[in-house]
Design an enzyme around this catalytic site. Structure first.
Site, PDB file in Angstrom:
ATOM      1  N   CYS A 276      -9.546  10.808  12.372  1.00  0.00           N
ATOM      2  CA  CYS A 276     -10.801  10.403  13.009  1.00  0.00           C
ATOM      3  C   CYS A 276     -11.158  11.233  14.230  1.00  0.00           C
ATOM      4  CB  CYS A 276     -10.707   8.930  13.411  1.00  0.00           C
ATOM      5  SG  CYS A 276     -10.615   7.850  11.983  1.00  0.00           S
TER       6      CYS A 276
HETATM    7  N1  LIG Z   1      -7.588   6.458   8.297  1.00  0.00           N
HETATM    8  C1  LIG Z   1      -8.182   5.894   9.327  1.00  0.00           C
HETATM    9  O1  LIG Z   1      -7.527   5.458  10.259  1.00  0.00           O
HETATM   10  C2  LIG Z   1      -9.687   5.747   9.375  1.00  0.00           C
HETATM   11  C3  LIG Z   1     -10.246   4.857  10.296  1.00  0.00           C
HETATM   12  C4  LIG Z   1     -11.598   4.675  10.343  1.00  0.00           C
HETATM   13  C5  LIG Z   1     -12.425   5.419   9.498  1.00  0.00           C
HETATM   14  N2  LIG Z   1     -11.886   6.311   8.609  1.00  0.00           N
HETATM   15  C6  LIG Z   1     -12.802   7.052   7.739  1.00  0.00           C
HETATM   16  O2  LIG Z   1     -12.748   6.471   6.443  1.00  0.00           O
HETATM   17  C7  LIG Z   1     -12.929   7.479   5.443  1.00  0.00           C
HETATM   18  C8  LIG Z   1     -11.768   7.449   4.480  1.00  0.00           C
HETATM   19  O3  LIG Z   1     -10.581   7.763   5.204  1.00  0.00           O
HETATM   20  P1  LIG Z   1      -9.136   7.449   4.662  1.00  0.00           P
HETATM   21  O4  LIG Z   1      -8.232   7.612   5.836  1.00  0.00           O
HETATM   22  O5  LIG Z   1      -9.132   6.174   3.913  1.00  0.00           O
HETATM   23  O6  LIG Z   1      -8.928   8.661   3.640  1.00  0.00           O
HETATM   24  P2  LIG Z   1      -7.790   8.796   2.530  1.00  0.00           P
HETATM   25  O7  LIG Z   1      -7.674  10.241   2.255  1.00  0.00           O
HETATM   26  O8  LIG Z   1      -6.595   8.001   2.927  1.00  0.00           O
HETATM   27  O9  LIG Z   1      -8.429   8.046   1.274  1.00  0.00           O
HETATM   28  C9  LIG Z   1      -9.509   8.518   0.578  1.00  0.00           C
HETATM   29  C10 LIG Z   1      -9.247   8.263  -0.905  1.00  0.00           C
HETATM   30  O10 LIG Z   1     -10.419   8.641  -1.631  1.00  0.00           O
HETATM   31  C11 LIG Z   1     -10.008   9.253  -2.837  1.00  0.00           C
HETATM   32  N3  LIG Z   1     -11.158  10.019  -3.314  1.00  0.00           N
HETATM   33  C12 LIG Z   1     -11.606  11.226  -2.908  1.00  0.00           C
HETATM   34  N4  LIG Z   1     -12.748  11.528  -3.533  1.00  0.00           N
HETATM   35  C13 LIG Z   1     -13.032  10.492  -4.345  1.00  0.00           C
HETATM   36  C14 LIG Z   1     -14.094  10.187  -5.227  1.00  0.00           C
HETATM   37  N5  LIG Z   1     -15.114  11.028  -5.392  1.00  0.00           N
HETATM   38  N6  LIG Z   1     -14.032   9.034  -5.895  1.00  0.00           N
HETATM   39  C15 LIG Z   1     -13.009   8.164  -5.722  1.00  0.00           C
HETATM   40  N7  LIG Z   1     -12.001   8.382  -4.902  1.00  0.00           N
HETATM   41  C16 LIG Z   1     -12.010   9.521  -4.211  1.00  0.00           C
HETATM   42  C17 LIG Z   1      -8.784  10.047  -2.466  1.00  0.00           C
HETATM   43  O11 LIG Z   1      -7.998  10.324  -3.590  1.00  0.00           O
HETATM   44  C18 LIG Z   1      -8.106   9.091  -1.486  1.00  0.00           C
HETATM   45  O12 LIG Z   1      -7.224   8.212  -2.135  1.00  0.00           O
HETATM   46  C19 LIG Z   1     -13.087   8.790   6.202  1.00  0.00           C
HETATM   47  O13 LIG Z   1     -14.441   9.046   6.397  1.00  0.00           O
HETATM   48  C20 LIG Z   1     -12.423   8.506   7.535  1.00  0.00           C
HETATM   49  O14 LIG Z   1     -12.934   9.314   8.559  1.00  0.00           O
HETATM   50  C21 LIG Z   1     -10.525   6.463   8.514  1.00  0.00           C
END
Ligand SMILES: NC(=O)c1ccc[n+]([C@@H]2O[C@H](COP(=O)([O-])OP(=O)(O)OC[C@H]3O[C@@H](n4cnc5c(N)ncnc54)[C@H](O)[C@@H]3O)[C@@H](O)[C@H]2O)c1
Length: 440
Positions: A276
């Protein structure tokens, strides 16, 4: 019955079916939270391995309780994962939780959101509610998502489907705040979308804060993370100056914290990490350029943090030099590669960048992290974690505290080590020989 009446009825009957796209750190906890509340959830994943793991109730996200996953997958059968995106047509609501990284020029990589919008547009039925939770720049929901979904589906936003942005605020490793009790900001497009969003999220989330539009909600998320980026950069810069002036910045922060208002403590370290803070503010910087606006504070804060790993490499070289040792040929043992304490996530971790720099100078790099068995740095070098034996600690020319995991026994480690560089104030309460511990 109109589409609006149909979906609101299903929500109030708890008969709504929700699709969650992307089952990672954000999507899986959200999917489990809805499923725990009796809502049927279809999780859509590109990774077959993850979809299979969910369907076998094998947990891979530490913030998800293994017993909750087992319950919603095996007992109540409220959560099913799939890689078949044609099943989006079964869903009444779809929530997107896909990655939003930066490319190597620090430009937003919108391809994941774009692909999800294409998958949704091609497969959705009319009357679907769509919410984006991935962090992105303000205006994405209206100006980026809406045209793609309308083009792919042939449907019209507002009458045939609804859009919303609701930022995820999950704080990995936080014991008190989880998906369901962290207040959720929701910004929907239009009055109907607002009512649907509010009813839908209320099924699983305790406190909602409804704002007037998606772009307000998008800006809220970026404000929260930019605030952290800038404050961490400030304290890192002050820590470097304090080091030169023989001032212990940690003692300064403890004292400043006694002020009951107007001050929030941020702590220095080798840089910023995670999915983030190192990324999100640059989404704002990117869109600001479209408005001919230069966000100089974000730029400066980013530059300070980008330099921190190099400064930390210098600190290690300086400490070794005191002991008449060169970096080249020394063994440097890093303790902790996760980007923050007590979690298993090394994404964008500054520890990796310091390791990379130290290795480039010819040192042998070892690491120990109780949560992470293997890591790969940006150059593709793979490291396997070592067991933290007394022998390993004593053998290293320098031991570096790069993450303050609470299980690290500072006393034992500093006693056994020849030399310690402490980037996280782990050694704070341990009596140490003068000159053995170098603090950030
Ligand atoms: N991790 C955190 O602490 C956090 C906190 C707040 C916000 N976010 C935001 O949330 C969003 C997701 O982050 P995350 O940490 O969960 O990422 P992540 O990489 O852990 O998870 C994303 C998932 O999406 C899957 N994916 C990718 N493209 C895809 C598609 N087209 N269809 C279906 N699945 C698909 C990936 O395989 C993965 O499992 C980002 O924008 C991030 O900035 C993350």
């Amino acid at each position: 019955m109109t589409y609006f009446e149909a979906i609101t009825q299903k929500i109030s009957d708890k008969a709504v079916k929700i699709g969650v796209i992307g089952l990672g750190y954000v999507g899986l906890p959200l999917a489990v939270t809805f499923a725990r509340n009796g809502i049927e959830v279809l999780g859509f994943e590109k990774s077959e391995k993850k979809a299979e793991a969910v369907n076998a109730a094998q947990n891979y996200i530490s913030d998800v309780s293994g017993s909750d996953l087992l319950k919603v997958v095996n007992e109540t059968k409220k959560l099913i994962a799939t890689t078949d995106f044609s099943r989006i047509k079964e869903c009444d609501a779809v929530i997107i939780c896909v990655p939003t990284p930066l490319d190597k020029f620090k430009k937003p990589d919108m391809s994941y959101i774009e692909n999800s919008c294409i998958d949704i547009g091609k497969n959705m039925k009319a009357g679907t509610f769509i919410s984006l939770e991935s962090t992105t720049y303000p205006t994405t929901t209206e100006n980026f998502m809406k045209p793609i979904i309308e083009r792919e589906s042939g449907l019209q936003e507002g009458g045939d489907f609804w859009l919303c942005f609701s930022p995820e605020r999950v704080d990995p490793g936080n014991k008190d705040y989880k998906t369901d009790n962290t207040p959720k900001v929701v910004g929907a497009l239009g009055e109907e979308a607002k009512q649907i969003a509010s009813a839908l999220y209320s099924l699983a989330i305790q406190h909602l804060h409804i704002v007037s539009s998606p772009r307000i909600a998008e800006m809220v998320k970026i404000l929260e993370n930019t605030y952290r980026l800038i404050n961490i950069s400030l304290i890192n810069e002050l820590a470097l100056l304090s080091g030169k002036m023989d001032i212990d910045i940690w003692e300064v922060i403890e004292a400043a914290k006694t002020k009951p208002y107007g001050f929030q403590a941020f702590y220095p370290g080798p840089g910023i990490g995670g999915h983030c803070i190192p990324l999100d503010p640059f989404y704002l910087e990117y869109i600001a350029k479209n408005y001919n606006f230069d966000l100089s504070m974000i730029h400066t804060a980013g530059a300070i943090n980008d330099l921190m790993p190099y400064r930390m490499m210098n600190k290690i070289a300086f400490a070794l030099n005191r002991y008449k040792k060169a970096m080249n040929g020394s063994t440097v043992l890093f303790l902790g590669v996760a980007y923050k304490p007590d979690i298993d996530d090394a994404r964008e971790s500054p520890a990796l960048l310091v390791m990379e720099q130290v290795a480039k100078k010819g040192a042998k790099v070892l690491y120990h992290d109780p949560y992470i068995a293997e890591v790969t740095d940006e150059q593709g070098t793979r490291y396997t974690g070592s067991e933290l034996t007394d022998e390993l600690i004593a053998k290293a020319d320098c031991v570096v505290f790069a993450t303050n995991h609470s299980c690290f026994d500072a006393k034992r480690i500093t006693e056994k080590a020849c030399l310690v560089v402490d980037m996280r104030n782990v050694v704070k309460s341990v009596a140490i020989e003068d000159g053995k511990v170098f603090k950030l």
